[in-house]
Write a protein that holds these residues in place. Structure first.
Motif, PDB file in Angstrom:
ATOM      1  N   UNK A  36       0.930  -1.179  -0.183  1.00 56.90           N
ATOM      2  CA  UNK A  36      -0.116  -0.075   0.220  1.00 56.90           C
ATOM      3  C   UNK A  36       0.902   1.227   0.017  1.00 56.90           C
ATOM      4  N   UNK A  37       1.921   1.286   0.588  1.00 58.39           N
ATOM      5  CA  UNK A  37       3.254   2.390   0.752  1.00 58.39           C
ATOM      6  C   UNK A  37       3.708   2.526  -0.829  1.00 58.39           C
ATOM      7  N   UNK A  38       3.579   1.549  -1.602  1.00 52.71           N
ATOM      8  CA  UNK A  38       4.295   1.533  -2.730  1.00 52.71           C
ATOM      9  C   UNK A  38       5.696   1.162  -2.670  1.00 52.71           C
ATOM     10  N   UNK A  39       6.265   0.445  -2.014  1.00 54.34           N
ATOM     11  CA  UNK A  39       7.482   0.222  -1.388  1.00 54.34           C
ATOM     12  C   UNK A  39       7.816  -1.261  -1.615  1.00 54.34           C
ATOM     13  N   UNK A  40       9.269  -1.508  -2.233  1.00 52.81           N
ATOM     14  CA  UNK A  40       9.619  -2.834  -2.237  1.00 52.81           C
ATOM     15  C   UNK A  40      10.261  -3.289  -0.904  1.00 52.81           C
TER      16      UNK A  40
END
Length: 124
Positions: A36-40
């Protein structure tokens, strides 16, 4: 139970379901919040000051985090440690009761213990 090689299992005997693993619930919540945070996993690890391998092991359910690691991950995800813990608790409850629902980061956003839950609590 750290160091015993056994994972902490939380069971819902009332629901008659199988035990729910704390590490598995944490893994699902962490993965969902990270996505959801758009992180790998590597980007989350960098933000949290952890190695990418630790984040990957946590997301696979291969280990249980310390309180410090939960706090670091929560901060890196833009929340407080207790919010991340509550999401895990909700996931355990939902899985134990057979809903199959995994808590989302948004589910904890309004859950501030410093704020009254209803109008009657805020009355002087």
């Amino acid at each position: 139970m750290r160091g015993t090689g056994r994972r902490l299992e939380l069971a819902s005997h009332a629901a008659g379901g199988p035990p729910v693993s704390l590490s598995d619930a944490f893994a699902q919540v962490l993965r969902r919040c990270r996505e959801q945070a758009g992180l790998t996993p590597a980007a989350l690890a960098l933000r949290a000051g952890l190695s990418p391998g630790i984040v990957e092991r946590l997301e696979s359910g291969g280990c249980e985090p310390s309180v410090l690691v939960v706090s670091q991950l929560a901060e890196a995800l833009g929340m407080r440690g207790h919010e991340l813990v509550r999401l895990v608790e909700a996931a355990i409850g939902d899985r134990a009761h057979g809903t199959g629902r995994v808590a989302r980061h948004d589910d904890a956003a309004d859950d501030d213990p410093a704020q009254p839950r209803n109008r009657s609590e805020s009355a002087p």
